[in-house]
Design a protein around this motif. Structure first.
Motif, PDB file in Angstrom:
ATOM      1  N   THR A 150       0.845  -1.192   0.000  1.00  0.00           N
ATOM      2  CA  THR A 150       0.000   0.000   0.000  1.00  0.00           C
ATOM      3  C   THR A 150       0.880   1.240   0.000  1.00  0.00           C
ATOM      4  O   THR A 150       1.639   1.476   0.947  1.00  0.00           O
ATOM      5  CB  THR A 150      -0.922   0.028   1.230  1.00  0.00           C
ATOM      6  OG1 THR A 150      -1.711  -1.167   1.270  1.00  0.00           O
ATOM      7  CG2 THR A 150      -1.846   1.239   1.173  1.00  0.00           C
ATOM      8  N   LEU A 151       0.790   2.025  -1.070  1.00  0.00           N
ATOM      9  CA  LEU A 151       1.541   3.272  -1.188  1.00  0.00           C
ATOM     10  C   LEU A 151       0.573   4.438  -1.028  1.00  0.00           C
ATOM     11  O   LEU A 151      -0.490   4.458  -1.657  1.00  0.00           O
ATOM     12  CB  LEU A 151       2.234   3.354  -2.555  1.00  0.00           C
ATOM     13  CG  LEU A 151       3.115   2.164  -2.959  1.00  0.00           C
ATOM     14  CD1 LEU A 151       3.711   2.394  -4.341  1.00  0.00           C
ATOM     15  CD2 LEU A 151       4.206   1.914  -1.935  1.00  0.00           C
ATOM     16  N   ILE A 152       0.945   5.411  -0.196  1.00  0.00           N
ATOM     17  CA  ILE A 152       0.092   6.578   0.028  1.00  0.00           C
ATOM     18  C   ILE A 152       0.921   7.832  -0.231  1.00  0.00           C
ATOM     19  O   ILE A 152       1.483   8.431   0.696  1.00  0.00           O
ATOM     20  CB  ILE A 152      -0.492   6.593   1.457  1.00  0.00           C
ATOM     21  CG1 ILE A 152      -1.138   5.240   1.792  1.00  0.00           C
ATOM     22  CG2 ILE A 152      -1.524   7.715   1.599  1.00  0.00           C
ATOM     23  CD1 ILE A 152      -1.684   5.156   3.204  1.00  0.00           C
ATOM     24  N   PRO A 153       1.040   8.261  -1.480  1.00  0.00           N
ATOM     25  CA  PRO A 153       1.822   9.468  -1.775  1.00  0.00           C
ATOM     26  C   PRO A 153       1.159  10.706  -1.196  1.00  0.00           C
ATOM     27  O   PRO A 153      -0.069  10.829  -1.212  1.00  0.00           O
ATOM     28  CB  PRO A 153       1.847   9.502  -3.307  1.00  0.00           C
ATOM     29  CG  PRO A 153       0.662   8.696  -3.731  1.00  0.00           C
ATOM     30  CD  PRO A 153       0.473   7.638  -2.688  1.00  0.00           C
ATOM     31  N   GLU A 154       1.965  11.621  -0.687  1.00  0.00           N
ATOM     32  CA  GLU A 154       1.413  12.806  -0.033  1.00  0.00           C
ATOM     33  C   GLU A 154       0.709  13.736  -1.006  1.00  0.00           C
ATOM     34  O   GLU A 154      -0.108  14.573  -0.597  1.00  0.00           O
ATOM     35  CB  GLU A 154       2.518  13.561   0.703  1.00  0.00           C
ATOM     36  CG  GLU A 154       3.650  14.044  -0.169  1.00  0.00           C
ATOM     37  CD  GLU A 154       4.761  14.692   0.643  1.00  0.00           C
ATOM     38  OE1 GLU A 154       4.710  15.925   0.797  1.00  0.00           O
ATOM     39  OE2 GLU A 154       5.654  13.973   1.129  1.00  0.00           O
ATOM     40  N   GLN A 155       0.985  13.618  -2.313  1.00  0.00           N
ATOM     41  CA  GLN A 155       0.321  14.477  -3.295  1.00  0.00           C
ATOM     42  C   GLN A 155      -1.115  14.036  -3.565  1.00  0.00           C
ATOM     43  O   GLN A 155      -1.882  14.768  -4.172  1.00  0.00           O
ATOM     44  CB  GLN A 155       1.108  14.503  -4.611  1.00  0.00           C
ATOM     45  CG  GLN A 155       2.441  15.218  -4.524  1.00  0.00           C
ATOM     46  CD  GLN A 155       3.501  14.388  -3.812  1.00  0.00           C
ATOM     47  OE1 GLN A 155       3.366  13.162  -3.703  1.00  0.00           O
ATOM     48  NE2 GLN A 155       4.546  15.021  -3.334  1.00  0.00           N
ATOM     49  N   GLY A 156      -1.474  12.827  -3.153  1.00  0.00           N
ATOM     50  CA  GLY A 156      -2.852  12.378  -3.214  1.00  0.00           C
ATOM     51  C   GLY A 156      -3.305  11.884  -4.575  1.00  0.00           C
ATOM     52  O   GLY A 156      -2.512  11.644  -5.483  1.00  0.00           O
ATOM     53  N   LYS A 157      -4.613  11.773  -4.729  1.00  0.00           N
ATOM     54  CA  LYS A 157      -5.202  11.238  -5.953  1.00  0.00           C
ATOM     55  C   LYS A 157      -5.267  12.300  -7.044  1.00  0.00           C
ATOM     56  O   LYS A 157      -5.085  13.491  -6.795  1.00  0.00           O
ATOM     57  CB  LYS A 157      -6.598  10.692  -5.672  1.00  0.00           C
ATOM     58  CG  LYS A 157      -7.604  11.742  -5.235  1.00  0.00           C
ATOM     59  CD  LYS A 157      -8.959  11.097  -4.951  1.00  0.00           C
ATOM     60  CE  LYS A 157      -9.981  12.134  -4.495  1.00  0.00           C
ATOM     61  NZ  LYS A 157     -11.300  11.522  -4.222  1.00  0.00           N
ATOM     62  N   GLY A 158      -5.541  11.830  -8.261  1.00  0.00           N
ATOM     63  CA  GLY A 158      -5.651  12.746  -9.387  1.00  0.00           C
ATOM     64  C   GLY A 158      -4.317  13.241  -9.901  1.00  0.00           C
ATOM     65  O   GLY A 158      -4.266  14.197 -10.678  1.00  0.00           O
ATOM     66  N   LYS A 159      -3.230  12.603  -9.495  1.00  0.00           N
ATOM     67  CA  LYS A 159      -1.884  12.972  -9.921  1.00  0.00           C
ATOM     68  C   LYS A 159      -1.232  11.799 -10.647  1.00  0.00           C
ATOM     69  O   LYS A 159      -1.625  10.646 -10.478  1.00  0.00           O
ATOM     70  CB  LYS A 159      -1.024  13.372  -8.721  1.00  0.00           C
ATOM     71  CG  LYS A 159      -1.597  14.506  -7.886  1.00  0.00           C
ATOM     72  CD  LYS A 159      -1.642  15.811  -8.660  1.00  0.00           C
ATOM     73  CE  LYS A 159      -2.136  16.951  -7.774  1.00  0.00           C
ATOM     74  NZ  LYS A 159      -2.193  18.236  -8.511  1.00  0.00           N
ATOM     75  N   LYS A 160      -0.207  12.122 -11.441  1.00  0.00           N
ATOM     76  CA  LYS A 160       0.520  11.071 -12.152  1.00  0.00           C
ATOM     77  C   LYS A 160       1.797  10.708 -11.402  1.00  0.00           C
ATOM     78  O   LYS A 160       2.521  11.580 -10.917  1.00  0.00           O
ATOM     79  CB  LYS A 160       0.854  11.513 -13.576  1.00  0.00           C
ATOM     80  CG  LYS A 160      -0.348  11.474 -14.504  1.00  0.00           C
ATOM     81  CD  LYS A 160       0.018  11.809 -15.935  1.00  0.00           C
ATOM     82  CE  LYS A 160      -1.231  11.734 -16.814  1.00  0.00           C
ATOM     83  NZ  LYS A 160      -0.961  12.144 -18.206  1.00  0.00           N
ATOM     84  N   TYR A 161       2.037   9.404 -11.352  1.00  0.00           N
ATOM     85  CA  TYR A 161       3.201   8.879 -10.660  1.00  0.00           C
ATOM     86  C   TYR A 161       3.912   7.864 -11.551  1.00  0.00           C
ATOM     87  O   TYR A 161       3.274   7.111 -12.290  1.00  0.00           O
ATOM     88  CB  TYR A 161       2.792   8.184  -9.356  1.00  0.00           C
ATOM     89  CG  TYR A 161       2.062   9.083  -8.390  1.00  0.00           C
ATOM     90  CD1 TYR A 161       2.754   9.891  -7.500  1.00  0.00           C
ATOM     91  CD2 TYR A 161       0.670   9.130  -8.383  1.00  0.00           C
ATOM     92  CE1 TYR A 161       2.080  10.722  -6.614  1.00  0.00           C
ATOM     93  CE2 TYR A 161      -0.010   9.956  -7.501  1.00  0.00           C
ATOM     94  CZ  TYR A 161       0.700  10.753  -6.620  1.00  0.00           C
ATOM     95  OH  TYR A 161       0.033  11.577  -5.756  1.00  0.00           O
ATOM     96  N   LEU A 162       5.224   7.856 -11.463  1.00  0.00           N
ATOM     97  CA  LEU A 162       6.014   6.781 -12.046  1.00  0.00           C
ATOM     98  C   LEU A 162       6.177   5.728 -10.952  1.00  0.00           C
ATOM     99  O   LEU A 162       6.635   6.037  -9.851  1.00  0.00           O
ATOM    100  CB  LEU A 162       7.370   7.303 -12.510  1.00  0.00           C
ATOM    101  CG  LEU A 162       8.332   6.330 -13.204  1.00  0.00           C
ATOM    102  CD1 LEU A 162       9.271   7.099 -14.126  1.00  0.00           C
ATOM    103  CD2 LEU A 162       9.156   5.515 -12.211  1.00  0.00           C
ATOM    104  N   ILE A 163       5.784   4.502 -11.246  1.00  0.00           N
ATOM    105  CA  ILE A 163       5.920   3.400 -10.293  1.00  0.00           C
ATOM    106  C   ILE A 163       6.831   2.354 -10.920  1.00  0.00           C
ATOM    107  O   ILE A 163       6.603   1.910 -12.052  1.00  0.00           O
ATOM    108  CB  ILE A 163       4.555   2.787  -9.940  1.00  0.00           C
ATOM    109  CG1 ILE A 163       3.632   3.867  -9.360  1.00  0.00           C
ATOM    110  CG2 ILE A 163       4.720   1.631  -8.960  1.00  0.00           C
ATOM    111  CD1 ILE A 163       2.201   3.407  -9.167  1.00  0.00           C
TER     112      ILE A 163
END
Length: 273
Positions: free
Chosen positions: A68-81
């Protein structure tokens, strides 16, 4: 020096609970996976390897186990995983494990690995629809699933980059043409920690470069200056640069992103006069 990077989650799977370290090359801080997953057992490969690949977490129990990853920038954002795997005969069975990798509830890819000391890396650009991002390993009954490293990188607030009709863009290749060394480019040269590998095309092409600074301050892709100061060009100016991308799945669509720095060519033309 350790860097606490906003938008970076860097997990070295299988290292002792609560531990962390700073990577000597990138300065990125890697942490234990104990806060991101509740199952699995820690293992070590049977030979010396890059630090992030020396340990792993295997999942002998359960049909699907999730991080479970919880990035601080939240939803609606693009991430490289990015997920990396090196079997390294950690279990002493000289096996060839095959298992599934899921992003949320959707199949990301199927991995088939062996005991050679080579890492397999899978990468995706993902538009998150929720605060939590789940990366899961699925057991196919063909060997125990495991993972060596899991990384997440926030790609900035401009969601127009790396556009994809279904919200996920699966990585194929990222090439650095004309590189002066065999070393890959990544963080801190690349602020998003994309990994660029040197690519050559044969004797009919020559490497060119410029010592002038090249920046992309008005470009949301934030390409590394070091990357943009080198290039390939045909020895014969009447020759085209041609590459073919082939996938066994005929339904696969490729999205190609290419960048050309005109300054390189203008500079070299000037010096040749």
């Amino acid at each position: 020096m350790s860097k606490n990077l906003t938008g970076f989650i860097s997990i070295d799977c299988g290292i002792p609970s609560g531990s962390s370290y700073t990577d000597d090359t990138t300065g990125i801080n890697y942490v234990s996976d104990s806060s991101f997953v509740e199952t699995g057992v820690s293992k070590t490969v049977s030979f010396p390897a890059q630090r992030q690949l020396q340990n792993l977490r295997s999942f002998p129990d359960g049909s699907r186990n999730c991080y479970t990853l919880i990035p601080e920038q939240g939803k609606g954002k693009k991430y490289l995983i990015r997920a990396s795997f090196m079997y390294g005969n950690y279990d002493g069975e000289n096996g060839s494990p095959e298992f599934d990798l899921f992003l949320g509830g959707n199949l990301w890819t199927t991995l088939s690995l062996n005991s050679t000391p080579v890492a397999v890396t899978k990468e995706v650009v993902y538009l998150s629809q929720s605060e939590k991002i789940f990366v899961c390993l699925g057991n196919k009954g063909k060997g125990t699933p495991f993972i060596s490293t899991l990384e997440l990188r926030f790609l900035g607030n401009d969601n127009t980059t790396y556009d994809s009709p279904n919200g996920a863009l699966f990585f194929s290749r990222r090439w650095n043409f004309g590189s002066l060394t065999d070393s890959p480019i990544r963080y801190s040269e690349d602020v998003y920690d994309r990994i660029w590998l040197r690519r050559t095309l044969g004797a009919q092409y020559k490497e060119i470069n410029t010592s002038l600074p090249v920046t992309s301050s008005n470009n949301s892709y934030n390409l590394p200056s070091l990357l943009m100061t080198t290039a390939l060009t045909p020895v014969n100016t009447n020759t085209t640069i041609s590459m073919t991308l082939v996938d066994p799945d005929p339904t696969v669509r490729y999205f190609v992103y290419e960048r050309i720095c005109q300054r390189i060519f203008l500079y070299l033309k000037y010096t040749l006069l």
